[in-house]
Design an enzyme around this catalytic site. Structure first.
Site, PDB file in Angstrom:
ATOM      1  N   GLY A   8       0.862  -1.190   0.000  1.00  0.00           N
ATOM      2  CA  GLY A   8       0.000   0.000   0.000  1.00  0.00           C
ATOM      3  C   GLY A   8       0.891   1.230   0.000  1.00  0.00           C
ATOM      4  O   GLY A   8       0.536   2.293   0.515  1.00  0.00           O
ATOM      5  N   GLY A  11       0.061   5.088  -1.340  1.00  0.00           N
ATOM      6  CA  GLY A  11      -0.980   5.906  -0.720  1.00  0.00           C
ATOM      7  C   GLY A  11      -0.425   7.071   0.075  1.00  0.00           C
ATOM      8  O   GLY A  11       0.773   7.368   0.041  1.00  0.00           O
ATOM      9  N   ASP A  52      -1.097  -7.512  -5.244  1.00  0.00           N
ATOM     10  CA  ASP A  52      -2.463  -7.420  -4.718  1.00  0.00           C
ATOM     11  C   ASP A  52      -2.481  -8.178  -3.399  1.00  0.00           C
ATOM     12  O   ASP A  52      -2.278  -9.399  -3.377  1.00  0.00           O
ATOM     13  CB  ASP A  52      -3.434  -8.048  -5.729  1.00  0.00           C
ATOM     14  N   ILE A  53      -2.734  -7.474  -2.319  1.00  0.00           N
ATOM     15  CA  ILE A  53      -2.693  -8.116  -0.997  1.00  0.00           C
ATOM     16  C   ILE A  53      -3.716  -9.251  -0.905  1.00  0.00           C
ATOM     17  O   ILE A  53      -3.580 -10.159  -0.075  1.00  0.00           O
ATOM     18  CB  ILE A  53      -2.872  -7.074   0.141  1.00  0.00           C
ATOM     19  N   TYR A 142     -15.591   0.438   8.273  1.00  0.00           N
ATOM     20  CA  TYR A 142     -14.158   0.686   8.440  1.00  0.00           C
ATOM     21  C   TYR A 142     -13.759   0.502   9.916  1.00  0.00           C
ATOM     22  O   TYR A 142     -12.794  -0.190  10.232  1.00  0.00           O
ATOM     23  CB  TYR A 142     -13.866   2.109   7.963  1.00  0.00           C
ATOM     24  N   LYS A 146     -11.308  -2.283  11.636  1.00  0.00           N
ATOM     25  CA  LYS A 146     -10.101  -1.912  12.399  1.00  0.00           C
ATOM     26  C   LYS A 146     -10.157  -2.498  13.817  1.00  0.00           C
ATOM     27  O   LYS A 146      -9.143  -2.965  14.345  1.00  0.00           O
ATOM     28  CB  LYS A 146      -9.947  -0.385  12.452  1.00  0.00           C
TER      29      LYS A 146
HETATM   30  P1  NAD Z   1      -4.518   5.367   0.937  1.00  0.00           P
HETATM   31  O1  NAD Z   1      -5.886   5.056   0.466  1.00  0.00           O
HETATM   32  O2  NAD Z   1      -3.950   6.698   0.634  1.00  0.00           O
HETATM   33  O3  NAD Z   1      -3.505   4.266   0.414  1.00  0.00           O
HETATM   34  C1  NAD Z   1      -3.793   2.902   0.386  1.00  0.00           C
HETATM   35  C2  NAD Z   1      -2.936   2.267  -0.685  1.00  0.00           C
HETATM   36  O4  NAD Z   1      -3.248   0.875  -0.713  1.00  0.00           O
HETATM   37  C3  NAD Z   1      -3.211   2.818  -2.081  1.00  0.00           C
HETATM   38  O5  NAD Z   1      -2.025   3.215  -2.717  1.00  0.00           O
HETATM   39  C4  NAD Z   1      -3.871   1.664  -2.810  1.00  0.00           C
HETATM   40  O6  NAD Z   1      -3.554   1.614  -4.203  1.00  0.00           O
HETATM   41  C5  NAD Z   1      -3.291   0.477  -2.071  1.00  0.00           C
HETATM   42  N1  NAD Z   1      -4.116  -0.716  -2.218  1.00  0.00           N
HETATM   43  C6  NAD Z   1      -5.478  -0.782  -2.296  1.00  0.00           C
HETATM   44  N2  NAD Z   1      -5.870  -2.053  -2.479  1.00  0.00           N
HETATM   45  C7  NAD Z   1      -4.754  -2.814  -2.510  1.00  0.00           C
HETATM   46  C8  NAD Z   1      -4.515  -4.195  -2.694  1.00  0.00           C
HETATM   47  N3  NAD Z   1      -5.519  -5.052  -2.913  1.00  0.00           N
HETATM   48  N4  NAD Z   1      -3.234  -4.640  -2.667  1.00  0.00           N
HETATM   49  C9  NAD Z   1      -2.207  -3.768  -2.495  1.00  0.00           C
HETATM   50  N5  NAD Z   1      -2.369  -2.441  -2.340  1.00  0.00           N
HETATM   51  C10 NAD Z   1      -3.628  -1.954  -2.348  1.00  0.00           C
HETATM   52  O7  NAD Z   1      -4.507   5.087   2.508  1.00  0.00           O
HETATM   53  P2  NAD Z   1      -3.580   5.754   3.628  1.00  0.00           P
HETATM   54  O8  NAD Z   1      -4.241   6.998   4.075  1.00  0.00           O
HETATM   55  O9  NAD Z   1      -2.183   5.786   3.176  1.00  0.00           O
HETATM   56  O10 NAD Z   1      -3.785   4.696   4.792  1.00  0.00           O
HETATM   57  C11 NAD Z   1      -2.929   3.594   4.976  1.00  0.00           C
HETATM   58  C12 NAD Z   1      -3.404   2.822   6.185  1.00  0.00           C
HETATM   59  O11 NAD Z   1      -3.449   3.684   7.334  1.00  0.00           O
HETATM   60  C13 NAD Z   1      -4.809   2.239   6.051  1.00  0.00           C
HETATM   61  O12 NAD Z   1      -4.865   0.999   6.705  1.00  0.00           O
HETATM   62  C14 NAD Z   1      -5.676   3.238   6.792  1.00  0.00           C
HETATM   63  O13 NAD Z   1      -6.815   2.622   7.314  1.00  0.00           O
HETATM   64  C15 NAD Z   1      -4.741   3.673   7.905  1.00  0.00           C
HETATM   65  N6  NAD Z   1      -5.094   4.997   8.439  1.00  0.00           N
HETATM   66  C16 NAD Z   1      -4.951   6.109   7.667  1.00  0.00           C
HETATM   67  C17 NAD Z   1      -5.318   7.352   8.198  1.00  0.00           C
HETATM   68  C18 NAD Z   1      -5.178   8.608   7.396  1.00  0.00           C
HETATM   69  O14 NAD Z   1      -5.618   9.674   7.850  1.00  0.00           O
HETATM   70  N7  NAD Z   1      -4.571   8.581   6.217  1.00  0.00           N
HETATM   71  C19 NAD Z   1      -5.818   7.430   9.498  1.00  0.00           C
HETATM   72  C20 NAD Z   1      -5.984   6.251  10.226  1.00  0.00           C
HETATM   73  C21 NAD Z   1      -5.587   5.045   9.699  1.00  0.00           C
HETATM   74  N1  SER Z   2      -8.359   9.436   8.157  1.00  0.00           N
HETATM   75  C1  SER Z   2      -9.054   8.189   8.257  1.00  0.00           C
HETATM   76  C2  SER Z   2     -10.398   8.287   7.638  1.00  0.00           C
HETATM   77  O1  SER Z   2     -10.936   9.369   7.644  1.00  0.00           O
HETATM   78  C3  SER Z   2      -9.199   7.789   9.715  1.00  0.00           C
HETATM   79  O2  SER Z   2      -8.885   6.456   9.822  1.00  0.00           O
HETATM   80  O3  SER Z   2     -10.910   7.300   7.190  1.00  0.00           O
END
Ligand code: NAD
Ligand code: SER
Length: 319
Positions: A8, A11, A52-53, A142, A146
């Site tokens: 991932g 992202g 792909d995870i 979601y 989690k």
């Molecule tokens: P994001 O959506 O920006 O990135 C996720 C990445 O995963 C993307 O690049 C996507 O292409 C990739 N992906 C999707 N499906 C996939 C698959 N089947 N195989 C491989 N890769 C795949 O998300 P993020 O904001 O970077 O978040 C990353 C993690 O952190 C997530 O678990 C999210 O729940 C957690 N999180 C994020 C936030 C936030 O504010 N960004 C807050 C709390 C938790």
């Molecule tokens: N930033 C994330 C969301 O809004 C929190 O996990 O989904």
């Protein structure tokens, strides 16, 4: 230290985490992996693999064949996107976690990082200074995924001695890559609209307070947690972590101190109900006590650095 993979990696978090881990461990030691076919230019300084995870066998073979020791599993659907496709969100957010936990259980991995979220809390949770241990009845798919993931992480640690570590990230604010479909995304978009000289329309109401954090703090916390000695990590579900808290109105007012002509209006949509079920602020005293967490950025600092650095070309490139 052996090789690391970030799944991932393209992202919002993965991009910055990959760059930071490559600085620390050497570019060739840190694989970026994502379901996307193409490696974004920013990650081209090291190895990239399309993965792909959900393809359990391919993931297993890659990790075993390449003698990977650490996994950061970031692939997931975030809160707003997950509500639109709950079945797939459950599948993506859970199946990948089992694939990685099982690899560690079988002795193929030494350490796992898996992020949780403030979404594990729900409408019955105390909203202010939400404690580490409290009522957890999430009302989003979601949040349910989690919370279930946290329980499984703790279970694999207790039953199988899997070294898995986790943080309940608040909403993350960054300028290197864009957010991917969360309820806190407004707090990134607002900076692009401010820089473009446009009026900002917030999809959350003006007084919706949520916990937030600047990405540099989140990346530092993640690496500090992963590098802490195992005996300091007393919580194997997930740690509460706080940076700052603000409402859309407070954020807009802080932006106005830099851009006096900036204007925001408020038109809540389906994401308001998600935000209303989450805490306004977080008690992260366990992270401070156990592994020495301390944030660097408050709201003022976060606004200054975002306005200095957001590049509107990034937004235009993606639309
Ligand atoms: P994001 O959506 O920006 O990135 C996720 C990445 O995963 C993307 O690049 C996507 O292409 C990739 N992906 C999707 N499906 C996939 C698959 N089947 N195989 C491989 N890769 C795949 O998300 P993020 O904001 O970077 O978040 C990353 C993690 O952190 C997530 O678990 C999210 O729940 C957690 N999180 C994020 C936030 C936030 O504010 N960004 C807050 C709390 C938790
Ligand atoms: N930033 C994330 C969301 O809004 C929190 O996990 O989904």
């Amino acid at each position: 230290m052996g090789k690391t993979i970030i799944i991932g990696a393209c992202g919002q978090i993965g991009t910055e985490l990959t760059l930071e881990l490559r600085k620390l461990r050497g570019s060739d030691q840190v694989y970026a992996a994502d379901v996307r076919a193409e490696c974004p230019a920013i990650l081209s300084n090291g190895p990239y693999v399309q993965m792909d995870i959900l393809n359990r066998e391919a993931v297993r073979s890659f990790i075993i064949d390449n003698k990977i020791e650490q996994v950061y599993l970031l692939a997931a659907l975030l809160s707003a996107t997950a509500e639109k496709n709950p079945n797939f969100a459950w599948q993506l957010n859970m199946e990948g976690l089992f694939t990685i936990l099982d690899l560690a259980k079988e002795g193929h991995l030494k350490k796992i990082f898996w992020p949780s979220s403030i979404a594990v809390f729900g409408p019955t949770t105390p909203r202010e200074m939400t404690p580490q241990y409290t009522i957890m009845e999430p009302s989003t798919v979601y949040g349910i995924s989690k919370l279930a993931g946290e329980r499984w992480c703790e279970y694999y640690f207790n039953k199988h001695n899997v070294d898995v570590r986790s943080i309940r990230y608040p909403g993350l604010i960054s300028y290197t890559s864009l957010p991917g479909g969360g309820t806190t995304d407004y707090a990134v978009d607002i900076f692009y609209q401010a820089k473009l000289g446009k009026k900002f329309v917030s999809f959350l109401s003006e007084n919706t307070e949520l916990p937030m954090m600047f990405m540099e703090d989140a990346i530092r916390a993640t690496i500090e947690l992963m590098e802490a000695p195992s005996e300091k990590i007393a919580i194997r579900s997930s740690y509460n972590l706080a940076g700052c808290s603000f409402t859309p109105r407070q954020l807009a007012e802080e932006i106005k101190t830099h851009i006096p002509t900036f204007e925001a209006t408020y038109e809540p949509d389906f994401r308001q109900a998600i935000a209303d079920s989450w805490p306004g602020s977080i008690d992260d005293s366990r992270a401070r006590q156990d592994w020495g967490w301390k944030e660097k950025y408050g709201t003022k600092e976060l606004v200054s650095i975002m306005l200095e650095n957001v590049n509107v070309e990034l937004l235009e490139k993606l639309h």
